[in-house]
Motif scaffolding. Structure first.
Motif, PDB file in Angstrom:
ATOM      1  N   ASN A 150      -1.278  -3.030  13.383  1.00 57.82           N
ATOM      2  CA  ASN A 150      -2.155  -3.692  12.415  1.00 57.82           C
ATOM      3  C   ASN A 150      -1.366  -4.291  11.257  1.00 57.82           C
ATOM      4  N   MET A 151      -0.306  -3.579  10.850  1.00 58.54           N
ATOM      5  CA  MET A 151       0.478  -3.983   9.688  1.00 58.54           C
ATOM      6  C   MET A 151       1.732  -4.773  10.058  1.00 58.54           C
ATOM      7  N   GLY A 152       1.853  -5.154  11.322  1.00 57.26           N
ATOM      8  CA  GLY A 152       2.961  -6.012  11.734  1.00 57.26           C
ATOM      9  C   GLY A 152       4.220  -5.303  12.172  1.00 57.26           C
ATOM     10  N   PHE A 153       4.163  -3.976  12.383  1.00 54.88           N
ATOM     11  CA  PHE A 153       5.329  -3.223  12.844  1.00 54.88           C
ATOM     12  C   PHE A 153       5.184  -2.942  14.337  1.00 54.88           C
ATOM     13  N   LYS A 154       6.265  -2.486  14.947  1.00 55.57           N
ATOM     14  CA  LYS A 154       6.196  -2.246  16.393  1.00 55.57           C
ATOM     15  C   LYS A 154       6.977  -1.021  16.862  1.00 55.57           C
TER      16      LYS A 154
ATOM     17  N   LYS B 124       5.570   3.561  -4.750  1.00 53.54           N
ATOM     18  CA  LYS B 124       6.876   3.365  -5.378  1.00 53.54           C
ATOM     19  C   LYS B 124       8.027   3.504  -4.381  1.00 53.54           C
ATOM     20  N   GLY B 125       7.808   4.283  -3.334  1.00 53.73           N
ATOM     21  CA  GLY B 125       8.866   4.487  -2.353  1.00 53.73           C
ATOM     22  C   GLY B 125       8.985   3.373  -1.339  1.00 53.73           C
ATOM     23  N   THR B 126       7.853   2.752  -0.992  1.00 50.38           N
ATOM     24  CA  THR B 126       7.902   1.704   0.033  1.00 50.38           C
ATOM     25  C   THR B 126       8.695   0.461  -0.375  1.00 50.38           C
ATOM     26  N   PRO B 127       8.688   0.046  -1.655  1.00 49.87           N
ATOM     27  CA  PRO B 127       9.560  -1.088  -2.019  1.00 49.87           C
ATOM     28  C   PRO B 127      11.029  -0.782  -1.757  1.00 49.87           C
ATOM     29  N   ARG B 128      11.421   0.467  -1.953  1.00 45.53           N
ATOM     30  CA  ARG B 128      12.807   0.864  -1.686  1.00 45.53           C
ATOM     31  C   ARG B 128      13.099   0.785  -0.188  1.00 45.53           C
TER      32      ARG B 128
ATOM     33  N   MET C 130      11.970  11.434  -0.184  1.00 45.85           N
ATOM     34  CA  MET C 130      10.660  11.728   0.384  1.00 45.85           C
ATOM     35  C   MET C 130       9.606  10.838  -0.281  1.00 45.85           C
ATOM     36  N   ILE C 131       8.542  10.575   0.449  1.00 47.13           N
ATOM     37  CA  ILE C 131       7.412   9.880  -0.152  1.00 47.13           C
ATOM     38  C   ILE C 131       6.158  10.723   0.057  1.00 47.13           C
ATOM     39  N   THR C 132       5.247  10.617  -0.886  1.00 49.96           N
ATOM     40  CA  THR C 132       4.006  11.367  -0.809  1.00 49.96           C
ATOM     41  C   THR C 132       2.830  10.451  -1.105  1.00 49.96           C
ATOM     42  N   ILE C 133       1.682  10.788  -0.557  1.00 49.48           N
ATOM     43  CA  ILE C 133       0.469  10.001  -0.767  1.00 49.48           C
ATOM     44  C   ILE C 133      -0.455  10.806  -1.673  1.00 49.48           C
ATOM     45  N   PRO C 134      -0.661  10.359  -2.911  1.00 46.69           N
ATOM     46  CA  PRO C 134      -1.539  11.092  -3.829  1.00 46.69           C
ATOM     47  C   PRO C 134      -2.941  11.245  -3.228  1.00 46.69           C
ATOM     48  N   SER C 135      -3.481  12.447  -3.322  1.00 50.18           N
ATOM     49  CA  SER C 135      -4.811  12.699  -2.772  1.00 50.18           C
ATOM     50  C   SER C 135      -5.524  13.755  -3.612  1.00 50.18           C
TER      51      SER C 135
ATOM     52  N   ILE D 278      -1.559   4.373   5.870  1.00 44.57           N
ATOM     53  CA  ILE D 278      -1.360   4.127   4.436  1.00 44.57           C
ATOM     54  C   ILE D 278       0.070   3.705   4.144  1.00 44.57           C
ATOM     55  N   VAL D 279       1.037   4.404   4.732  1.00 45.57           N
ATOM     56  CA  VAL D 279       2.447   4.057   4.502  1.00 45.57           C
ATOM     57  C   VAL D 279       2.745   2.666   5.067  1.00 45.57           C
ATOM     58  N   ALA D 280       2.237   2.383   6.269  1.00 51.48           N
ATOM     59  CA  ALA D 280       2.465   1.066   6.879  1.00 51.48           C
ATOM     60  C   ALA D 280       1.837  -0.042   6.041  1.00 51.48           C
ATOM     61  N   TYR D 281       0.664   0.223   5.484  1.00 47.54           N
ATOM     62  CA  TYR D 281      -0.015  -0.767   4.639  1.00 47.54           C
ATOM     63  C   TYR D 281       0.773  -1.025   3.358  1.00 47.54           C
ATOM     64  N   GLU D 282       1.159   0.066   2.676  1.00 46.80           N
ATOM     65  CA  GLU D 282       1.928  -0.089   1.438  1.00 46.80           C
ATOM     66  C   GLU D 282       3.237  -0.819   1.698  1.00 46.80           C
ATOM     67  N   LEU D 283       3.848  -0.525   2.826  1.00 43.11           N
ATOM     68  CA  LEU D 283       5.119  -1.150   3.174  1.00 43.11           C
ATOM     69  C   LEU D 283       4.939  -2.629   3.501  1.00 43.11           C
ATOM     70  N   SER D 284       3.869  -2.952   4.199  1.00 41.90           N
ATOM     71  CA  SER D 284       3.635  -4.352   4.570  1.00 41.90           C
ATOM     72  C   SER D 284       3.398  -5.221   3.342  1.00 41.90           C
ATOM     73  N   LYS D 285       2.830  -4.643   2.301  1.00 39.74           N
ATOM     74  CA  LYS D 285       2.576  -5.408   1.077  1.00 39.74           C
ATOM     75  C   LYS D 285       3.872  -5.837   0.402  1.00 39.74           C
ATOM     76  N   CYS D 286       4.929  -5.046   0.611  1.00 41.99           N
ATOM     77  CA  CYS D 286       6.207  -5.351  -0.037  1.00 41.99           C
ATOM     78  C   CYS D 286       6.814  -6.651   0.471  1.00 41.99           C
TER      79      CYS D 286
END
Length: 259
Positions: free
Chosen positions: A30-34, A98-102, A134-139, A154-162
């Motif tokens: 969905n987010m363009g990864f494979k 904050k971790g996905t841009p890195r 490490m990355i964490t998803i606030p919940s 969620i991680v794939a979505y945040e990463l795709s936005k970068c």
């Protein structure tokens, strides 16, 4: 330039629910990864997995299967773990936003593995020790645990936005003076770093840095080195420099380091 998304690998560690595997395949597509990797998945993939992988059967069927985390990450330059629990023992922890841009910046020139732990137990301590950060998803505190495939989405979505830049942002980027020190670099793989840690261990023994038999001290030193060097990674020239230092120490002391 090679699409940075091709350098991102979503690694599910010992997933037990076929539905989660299928849903994760769908999420990353969905987010363009494979790139989907599975460490010790169920022996047989049920129809449920294929059903949840709606229109992402190509990702599911091409998933790489590994016998261990070590095998899955050995050719990766950067390893990122995901966690719900926090603590100093888990090293640097960033929120997903904050971790996905890195991760995006590092993936420009390096293979990056993102580890997702077991549905019930997450990642083990020795697996966390292999992570650069490490990355964490606030919940919500009342329900902090996320479903595996939801976390992947969620991680794939945040990463795709970068990877999305507006025309205005692209123009601004071109006007900025390029700082070569901040450009993405080719980093060495986990396999290369493992050899460095082995050499450093042997040098410390040659130096009699700790009493004979005190393996716990050696393990602690290597653990801290992994954390220190893992934050930014090592380039080929930096790795050669450190290996060269090991060799010089060996020659100076008249010892011999194997391997």
């Amino acid at each position: 330039m090679k699409d940075w998304k091709q350098n991102v690998y979503f690694v599910l560690v010992e997933p037990r629910e076929p539905g989660n595997i299928g849903a994760s395949a769908r999420a990353i597509k969905n987010m363009g990864f494979k790139n989907l990797c599975l460490v010790k998945p169920p022996a047989e993939m049920s129809e449920e997995a294929r059903w949840f992988a709606h229109n992402a059967h190509d990702v599911l069927c091409s998933a790489k299967v590994h016998d261990s985390v070590e095998e899955a990450i050995k050719d990766k330059a950067v390893v990122v773990g995901t966690t719900r629990r926090k603590g100093k023992s888990r090293g640097l922890i960033l929120t997903a936003s904050k971790g996905t841009p890195r991760i995006h910046d590092l993936a420009a020139k390096n293979k990056v593995a993102i580890l997702f732990g077991r549905e019930t137990r997450g990642l083990y301590n020795d697996e966390i020790d292999e992570c650069n950060f490490m990355i964490t998803i606030p919940s919500s505190k009342s329900q902090p645990s996320l479903n595996l495939s939801q976390a992947v989405m969620i991680v794939a979505y945040e990463l795709s936005k970068c990877g999305e830049e507006t025309l205005e942002e692209q123009v601004k980027a071109k006007k900025k003076k390029i700082d070569n020190s901040s450009l993405p670099k080719h980093l060495q793989t986990r396999e290369d770093l493992a050899y460095l840690y082995k050499r450093i261990s042997q040098v410390l023994e040659l130096l009699e840095y700790f009493p004979r038999g005190e393996r716990d001290i050696l393990q602690k030193i290597i653990f801290n080195l992994k954390r220190f060097l893992g934050r930014s990674g090592l380039t080929e020239s930096e790795l050669k420099m450190l290996l060269g230092l090991c060799t010089r120490i060996e020659k100076k002391l008249g010892g011999k380091i194997g391997g």
